[in-house]
Design an enzyme around this catalytic site. Structure first.
Site, mmCIF file in Angstrom:
data_model
loop_
_atom_site.group_PDB
_atom_site.id
_atom_site.type_symbol
_atom_site.label_atom_id
_atom_site.label_comp_id
_atom_site.label_asym_id
_atom_site.label_seq_id
_atom_site.Cartn_x
_atom_site.Cartn_y
_atom_site.Cartn_z
ATOM 1 C CE LYS A 85 -24.992 151.383 113.921
ATOM 2 N NZ LYS A 85 -25.981 152.161 114.713
ATOM 3 C CB SER A 160 -28.487 153.257 112.020
ATOM 4 O OG SER A 160 -27.951 153.330 113.329
ATOM 5 C CB SER A 184 -29.784 153.117 115.861
ATOM 6 O OG SER A 184 -30.110 154.098 114.913
#
Lengths: 490, 98
Positions: A85, A160, A184
């Site tokens: 990420k 996210s 997330s």
């Protein structure tokens, strides 16, 4: 052999050990699939094919040596291509957090979590899309465009860590690192039909994780099964002197052979089955709970009575911490600077022009909650109610070993569906926020599909540092069911 | 409305954010809606409840204060918007107040 990207992480690891395939072949298969699918999915903000092939070649050399002399153990992540990420630093590789304020930023160092998976032989394919600074539940808040859900390209992958979830679901990589501040990792795992582990606060070093809400941020991982997550968890977890909030406790080995649900006490909190939860989600989660019962678990209803307060508590504490953490983006030390006559104007111009709407909203909200005259009423009160939410979990874990509940009230929603209504988007997080406020770990995994063919996830929570129990329980479920083996039609 | 336009402008100033008039208007409405939602926290009696700042039992751990190597200056300066003579270059600072 069928497409290498159809293998699970553990299948690929075994094939690498036996010398049936090479890390280079695996990596090339992933890169080919990324090239084919990225125009539709947009899971990545940066790809690192050259780095990946270098790492794969090095991994192959080590694998070859290992096959000749097996005296040293080799982690199962060795030679496995994964994604990271874009809120985790990788030295020299563009890291933007999905924000224009970090456009062009190349970190001078690598996050501990990333370094540890690299040290465990993983191959890094690139950096995945995220809501700007991990603030969001859909990946729509990325300044670089949304990621599309591989199950339905018109829909969000969640957020996210939506890029990581979509990349794993689309089989562009075998696993991906994500972060979880309010859900997330778990919510995108649920929306994309993959398995996601949110670790306990303090279990994995946050050094090199670009900060959002420092009392809540955790590093986790997403993969196609709980079993595939074990080697990543073992690689990442453990004390790091560079993170003063990392726990010194030793990391236990996670033994899946010992996984046994007999007698395990699982609590189902009644406050999680509220108005607003989609009936298909509730039914799938209740069916999954029944599977646990059929496998020998003792299921009982419990109460987490302050659940409805988690949302307002989170949306005061996280923005307050964010407003402090994001004060560092001043256009001086990193990121571009908007032209200005003096330093002050430079701050206002750079931050005004380069932060996106949700980030500005949370900075404003947090600044207000911390400002003179309002601190006690908002931030202080939220911290006290947080104590009550944490206490709910402590009391529940006196009675049960694990808590089972939905991950999100709905399946993946359409891109643009929540429009410019932040509060309706925040409500998507209602079932994931409490674990962050309490600091406990959680795992999300697929337990069915709705009538549109979209994955439904469920969540288990354990006491602090209880990751082994979570991975074992989810693995037991996945031994008995096949939901996690379904692939999106891509 | 929990917030006035003037308060939103004040917060934006505290947060060093330049907002357009449209943004000021939108944030006044949206932040008011969020704060109205958060108002339910005020109904909880917390007079006997201590605040939670961290869930960890750890208290700021100490380490020996020993020099250690750090990344080279060039690498740390490489992301600067502007640099000069091995330092971050910024616009004029003195005699300026926002």
């Amino acid at each position: 052999m069928a497409d290498l990207t159809d293998l699970t992480l553990l299948e690929a690891a075994q094939a690498l050990r036996r010398g049936e395939i090479s890390s280079r072949e695996l990596t090339e298969a992933c890169l080919t699939r990324m090239q084919a699918l990225e125009p539709q999915v947009h899971a990545f903000l940066a790809t690192t094919p050259e780095l990946a092939l270098q790492q794969a070649q090095a991994a192959d050399r080590r694998l070859k040596a290992w096959r000749q002399d097996r005296s040293q153990p080799l982690p199962l992540t060795w030679g496995i291509p994964i994604a990271v990420k874009d809120v985790l630093c990788l030295q020299g590789v563009p890291t933007t957090c999905g924000s224009r304020i970090l456009e062009g930023f190349r970190p001078p160092y690598t996050a501990t979590s990333v370094q540890r998976v690299i040290d465990a032989g993983a191959v890094i394919l690139g950096k995945t899309n995220t809501d700007e600074f991990a603030m969001g539940s859909s990946t729509e808040n990325s300044a670089y465009g949304p990621t599309h859900n591989p199950w339905d390209l018109e829909r969000v992958p969640g957020g996210s860590s939506g890029g990581s979830a979509a990349a794993v679901a689309a089989r562009m990589c075998f696993a991906a690192l994500g972060t979880d501040t309010g859900g997330s990792v778990r919510q995108p795992a649920s929306f994309c039909g993959v398995t996601g582990l949110k670790t306990s606060y303090g279990r994995v070093s946050r050094y090199g994780l670009i900060a959002y809400g420092s009392s809540l941020d955790t590093v986790g991982a997403l993969a196609r099964s709980a079993a595939d997550l074990v080697p990543l968890f073992e690689a990442m977890a453990g004390h790091d002197p560079l993170d003063s909030t990392s726990m010194p406790d030793p990391v236990p080995q996670v033994s899946l052979e010992d996984a046994d649900l007999k007698g395990l006490r699982i609590g189902v909190p009644r406050e999680y089955f509220i108005e607003g939860i989609a009936s298909e989600v509730e039914e799938a989660v209740r069916r999954a709970v029944q599977v646990f019962a059929d496998l020998g678990a003792q299921v009982q209803e419990i109460s987490l009575s302050h659940t409805d307060l988690a949302l307002p508590v989170y949306y005061l504490i996280a923005p307050a911490e964010a407003s402090a953490n994001l004060a560092r983006y001043d256009g001086v030390r990193f990121g571009p600077r908007e032209p200005a006559q003096d330093l002050w104007e430079g701050y206002f111009a750079t931050r005004g022009a380069r932060f996106g709407p949700e980030v500005k909203r949370r900075i404003m909200l947090g600044s207000y909650a911390l400002s003179a005259g309002y601190y006690d009423a908002y931030y202080g009160q939220a911290q006290k109610v947080r104590t009550l939410i944490k206490g709910d979990f402590e009391a529940a874990f006196q009675e049960v070993d694990l808590i089972a509940c939905p991950v999100a009230p709905t399946t993946a929603f359409r891109i643009g569906e929540h429009g410019d209504d932040p509060l309706s988007m925040y409500l998507e997080d209602v079932f994931t926020l409490p674990a962050n406020l309490a600091g406990v770990p959680g795992i999300a995994f697929p337990v069915g599909f709705d009538s549109r063919g979209l994955p439904i996830g469920m969540q288990l929570n354990a006491p602090h540092l209880g990751e082994p129990a979570l991975l074992q329980a989810a693995h037991s479920y996945q031994q008995a069911t096949d939901w996690h083996k379904e692939h999106p039609p891509l | 409305m929990a917030l006035t336009l003037e308060e939103v402008r004040h917060i934006a100033r505290l947060a060093r954010l330049r907002l357009t008039p449209e943004e000021e208007q939108r944030y006044t409405e949206q932040l008011s809606a969020i704060l109205d939602y958060a108002a339910r926290l005020q109904q909880v009696d917390t007079s006997q409840i201590p605040p939670t700042a961290t869930v960890l039992p750890l208290r700021a751990p100490l380490r020996p204060d020993e020099p250690r190597p750090c990344p080279p200056r060039e690498r740390l300066l490489a992301n600067a918007a502007q640099q000069q003579a091995g330092m971050f270059r910024v616009p004029p600072v003195l005699d300026q107040e926002p």
